[in-house]
Design an enzyme around this catalytic site. Structure first.
Site, PDB file in Angstrom:
ATOM      1  N   GLU A  96     -36.294 128.436 137.078  1.00 33.73           N
ATOM      2  CA  GLU A  96     -37.483 128.823 136.323  1.00 33.73           C
ATOM      3  C   GLU A  96     -38.542 129.390 137.273  1.00 33.73           C
ATOM      4  O   GLU A  96     -39.018 130.511 137.102  1.00 33.73           O
ATOM      5  CB  GLU A  96     -38.026 127.595 135.604  1.00 33.73           C
ATOM      6  CG  GLU A  96     -39.367 127.781 134.915  1.00 33.73           C
ATOM      7  CD  GLU A  96     -39.936 126.439 134.469  1.00 33.73           C
ATOM      8  OE1 GLU A  96     -39.859 126.154 133.261  1.00 33.73           O
ATOM      9  OE2 GLU A  96     -40.451 125.684 135.319  1.00 33.73           O
ATOM     10  N   ASP A 126     -42.537 122.983 127.182  1.00 38.72           N
ATOM     11  CA  ASP A 126     -41.694 124.171 127.058  1.00 38.72           C
ATOM     12  C   ASP A 126     -42.236 125.126 126.001  1.00 38.72           C
ATOM     13  O   ASP A 126     -42.260 126.343 126.194  1.00 38.72           O
ATOM     14  CB  ASP A 126     -40.266 123.772 126.659  1.00 38.72           C
ATOM     15  CG  ASP A 126     -39.302 123.710 127.826  1.00 38.72           C
ATOM     16  OD1 ASP A 126     -39.774 123.495 128.958  1.00 38.72           O
ATOM     17  OD2 ASP A 126     -38.086 123.861 127.609  1.00 38.72           O
TER      18      ASP A 126
END
Length: 381
Positions: free
Chosen positions: A70, A266
């Protein structure tokens, strides 16, 4: 409503919402360079990038003291947008050498997190890393040209996306990252559900042009299906979405590693992704109302009081772990929003500094993306 009737992909023009809200070009440019300097070369309680050896570098998840695909993919995207080739190449080399698998069921995928020295902590991949890495590599190819391997950026991107779509076909080992039946991105290759914040239809439309020609139809369809999926995953009143959701958009059941049915860390990225998709392609009018809804929900909540929420808007006692990141994504939603709150969030974000301390990594990555997008500098190359 803005005067832009077509997306940046067609016009080559990008809105500068800071300029539209009264800030000067000079102040905006200076702020962008300052943030780059702070996050890549700044004080110990701010920076998240570290060079390694002669040719590598990494983005550290400061809350977990590890390196994640990420963060690496975010760092690569930030670097290519800022035209910083040295840092881009260092990040790519670290990811290539330490994180990308060369054999087995995960061949061409990336281990989702490593120790700082590159030792893999878990072999499994997280698909948001692969899609961001591939897009950043394509942009690098357009900005700087392809070089010798592994800096033949466009070829490396195609290899990654080929695996994402076709792994496991014809009796091969492993699982694809997009569900073959629904053409929706999975949370991880082995799961039968998705993560709404992984859905980047604006990337898939570009993959249709840049990835393997035989997969063009797949990526066009994936883009259309992702846009339709977000209609179902986002609550029709609050605009909130869960962290994990089934292929029909309903919140996924609690997992062994936690309950992700709610609007939490998220899920913050959904608002930013929708805003950027609208800026680039402007093909889904629903995105305007959706952006208005989520901004309206948060309009009278102080960022210091952001929390975990059910998707219908009920607050938990649990505070947000990443309030600056959430604010950044709400501001980025202003790329699509045309309601009375759009300017409010742009100004509130501008007046909010980078986060410092242990949890700064995720917040400040989202912060940088919002700064790029709202200043007209998150561009297609």
């Amino acid at each position: 409503m803005n005067n832009f009737t077509e997306g940046s992909f067609y016009t080559g023009e990008y809105r500068n919402l800071f300029l539209e809200n009264g800030l000067s070009s000079e102040a905006i440019a200076q702020r962008l360079e300052e943030i780059w300097s702070d996050l890549f070369y700044g004080a110990p309680d701010v920076r998240i990038y570290y060079p390694m050896d002669d040719d590598k570098g990494y983005i550290v998840d400061t809350g977990n003291t590890d390196v994640r695909t990420e963060g690496m993919s975010y760092g690569m995207m930030i670097a290519v947008q800022m035209n910083k080739k040295e840092e881009f190449d260092r990040l790519w080399m670290y990811a290539k050498v330490f994180m990308q698998h060369t054999e087995g069921r995960y061949k061409d995928y990336f281990a989702w997190h490593c120790k700082l020295d590159g030792t893999q902590l878990s072999p499994g991949p997280a698909p948001d890393g692969e899609e961001f890495i591939a897009m950043a590599l394509f942009f690098a190819s357009k900005r700087w040209g392809d070089g010798a391997e592994p800096y033949n950026y466009s070829r490396q991107a195609r290899i990654i996306l080929r695996a994402c779509v076709h792994k496991g076909e014809n009796g091969g080992e492993g699982d694809p990252m997009w569900d073959p039946a629904t053409r929706l991105i999975k949370f991880i290759p082995e799961t039968p559900f998705s993560d709404p914040s992984y859905h980047l239809p604006h990337f898939y439309d570009l993959f249709a042009l840049l990835a393997d020609e035989q997969d063009s139809e797949f990526w066009r369809d994936a883009a259309a299906r992702s846009r339709a999926y977000l209609h179902k995953a986002c609550h029709p009143v609050t605009g909130l979405s869960p962290e994990y959701a089934n292929y029909d958009g309903t919140p996924a059941a609690p997992q062994p590693h936690g309950d992700f049915r709610h609007f939490f860390s998220d899920a913050y990225r959904v608002a930013a992704n929708i805003g950027l998709d609208y800026e680039w392609f402007r093909c889904d009018p629903w995105q305007v109302g959706q952006s208005n809804r989520i901004q309206s929900f948060f309009r009278d909540i102080d960022p210091a009081d952001y929390r975990r929420y059910t998707i219908d808007g009920q607050p938990f006692n649990e505070s947000s772990l990443h309030p600056v990141g959430l604010l950044a994504t709400l501001a980025m939603a202003s790329l699509a929003a045309d309601g009375p709150d759009a300017g409010h969030f742009v100004k509130l974000f501008w007046n909010t500094p980078l986060r410092t301390g242990v949890r700064r990594y995720y917040d400040n990555c989202l912060y940088f993306f919002s700064m790029l997008a709202l200043s007209g500098n998150y561009r297609i190359y």
